[in-house]
Design an enzyme around this catalytic site. Structure first.
Site, PDB file in Angstrom:
ATOM      1  N   HIS A  42       0.828  -1.210   0.000  1.00  0.00           N
ATOM      2  CA  HIS A  42       0.000   0.000   0.000  1.00  0.00           C
ATOM      3  C   HIS A  42       0.862   1.258   0.000  1.00  0.00           C
ATOM      4  O   HIS A  42       0.638   2.186  -0.798  1.00  0.00           O
ATOM      5  CB  HIS A  42      -0.908  -0.005   1.231  1.00  0.00           C
ATOM      6  CG  HIS A  42      -1.729   1.232   1.398  1.00  0.00           C
ATOM      7  ND1 HIS A  42      -2.730   1.599   0.528  1.00  0.00           N
ATOM      8  CD2 HIS A  42      -1.687   2.215   2.339  1.00  0.00           C
ATOM      9  CE1 HIS A  42      -3.275   2.738   0.919  1.00  0.00           C
ATOM     10  NE2 HIS A  42      -2.657   3.140   2.017  1.00  0.00           N
ATOM     11  N   LYS A  70      -9.741  12.201   7.346  1.00  0.00           N
ATOM     12  CA  LYS A  70      -9.896  10.908   8.005  1.00  0.00           C
ATOM     13  C   LYS A  70     -10.834  10.949   9.212  1.00  0.00           C
ATOM     14  O   LYS A  70     -11.397   9.927   9.586  1.00  0.00           O
ATOM     15  CB  LYS A  70      -8.519  10.431   8.517  1.00  0.00           C
ATOM     16  CG  LYS A  70      -7.468  10.245   7.440  1.00  0.00           C
ATOM     17  CD  LYS A  70      -7.636   8.918   6.748  1.00  0.00           C
ATOM     18  CE  LYS A  70      -6.420   8.576   5.913  1.00  0.00           C
ATOM     19  NZ  LYS A  70      -6.487   7.220   5.332  1.00  0.00           N
TER      20      LYS A  70
END
Length: 397
Positions: free
Chosen positions: A113, A234
């Protein structure tokens, strides 16, 4: 009294017995376990009032030896005669956030990732990983108050964003809303300030594991994150599964971590660093689009917790630290849509439509399973969320 029947292939058999908070109409939440298609009340089953509470925190605070002892009792008790009033059909109860979240830290533990995002965000860099990445588990501190249980709708966030062609930032609903398929690790007992948790002791502090979806507004994140990292992109919502699978149940799922080179510093070093063989599934509007393998994660749960506390930071019962997006080497193993669609440039087909980021009405479900004792497989339930339209009213600019 009744003897509960559970299918041999159930993901919630004796090898699992996760903990969760449930309620029935007209009653307050209590702690139960999932056994097959049943939810069993633990206060009634074990005659233990610590479970007649709305969260697991009081039980978790009792420590590792108590977790071991209760699990041994629980395996024996559910396999025998169970009080009728302790048993509820799984489909007839409401599940709640299983623990009160004290603090929350999100890591960035997948090399695949991190490398993919490095290639996307820094295409001219000779190396996709930043220089610190293989020396420490990178993370950021998030908001515990915005962690919600599976099934909670997610309102599209609003914030600032600025595309390269824009002369100035705009304000409005996110247009690049994404997911991050992760695991969350629940701290059962913490450490006092100034006394770090040694990496070899971490498993005695980690109570259990949940599925974790760190919803991410990529356009807000891209504009805000330099120099201090994620914040509003987030902090609006993260979804966890309602069942906490005990770390004690995951012994058969332990696997070595990938080779860590260069060698880590002593406070992160274990003779046999362990990861977990947990297979995750990402479903988008009813269609499975990715199967991220947790076994590929570079940094282990023990290393993440040791690093979190090495500076003397305290942790508390109910602290949660998440792994960061789980991604494997193949395209269909990428745990975030920004990777899966390569920044939106390579759409995927979902229910016959070409898609990149989340639209209003979309629903994402995370599921996972792992090897359990006796050759069984154990499940984590699901982390489900549906996107609602933004509540922002106004004009951009």
């Amino acid at each position: 009294m009744t003897r509960l029947a559970v299918a041999d292939d159930s993901l919630f058999g004796l090898a699992n017995l996760p903990y969760g908070a449930y309620s029935v109409p007209g009653a307050e939440p209590r702690i139960g376990t999932r056994y097959g298609d049943h939810v069993v009340d633990l206060a009634l089953l074990l005659d233990d009032h610590v479970f007649a509470r709305p969260t697991l925190n009081a039980f978790m605070a009792q420590g590792h030896d108590r977790w071991v002892a209760v699990r041994e009792r629980l395996v024996e008790a559910v396999a025998g005669d169970v009080p009728d009033r302790a048993v509820h059909p799984a489909g007839a109860v409401t599940l709640h956030l299983p623990f009160e979240v004290a603090d929350y830290v999100d890591f960035y533990a997948s090399e695949h990732h991190a490398s993919n995002l490095g290639r996307l965000f820094r295409p001219d860099s000779p190396e996709p990983l930043l220089p610190n990445w293989k020396h420490l588990p990178v993370g950021y501190h998030g908001r515990s108050a915005s962690i919600v249980v599976s099934g909670t709708d997610i309102v599209r966030p609003a914030g600032q964003r600025k595309n390269p062609q824009d002369p100035a930032p705009l304000f409005g609903p996110s247009t690049k809303l994404d997911i991050e398929a992760e695991l969350g690790f629940v701290v059962g007992t913490g450490n006092p300030m100034g006394e770090p948790i040694p990496v070899e002791d971490a498993e005695h502090h980690i109570f259990g594991v949940v599925l974790f979806n760190d919803w991410s507004a990529r356009d807000i994140q891209a504009w805000e994150y330099v120099p201090l990292g994620p914040n509003l992109g987030k902090s609006f919502a993260s979804t966890v599964s309602p069942w906490v699978v005990p770390l004690l149940a995951l012994g058969p799922a332990r696997v070595p971590t990938p080779t860590q080179e260069p060698a880590v510093l002593p406070y992160l070093a274990l003779e046999e660093p362990w990861g977990l063989e947990i297979d995750v599934e990402v479903e988008w509007n009813g269609e499975v689009v990715s199967r991220p393998p947790y076994a590929s994660m570079y940094w282990s749960p023990a290393q993440m917790l040791a690093h979190l506390t090495v500076n003397g930071a305290p942790t508390r019962t109910g602290d949660l630290f998440a792994s960061g997006t789980i991604s494997g080497p193949e395209r269909d193993q990428r745990g975030a849509f920004i990777e899966l669609t390569w920044g939106g440039r390579e759409p995927v087909t979902v229910a016959g439509a070409q898609r990149t980021f989340l639209e209003d009405g979309d629903e994402v479900v995370l599921r996972a399973s792992a090897p359990g004792s006796g050759g069984a497989r154990i499940g984590f339930g699901e982390a489900r969320g549906r996107i609602l339209a933004s509540k922002f009213i106004g004009t951009e600019g």
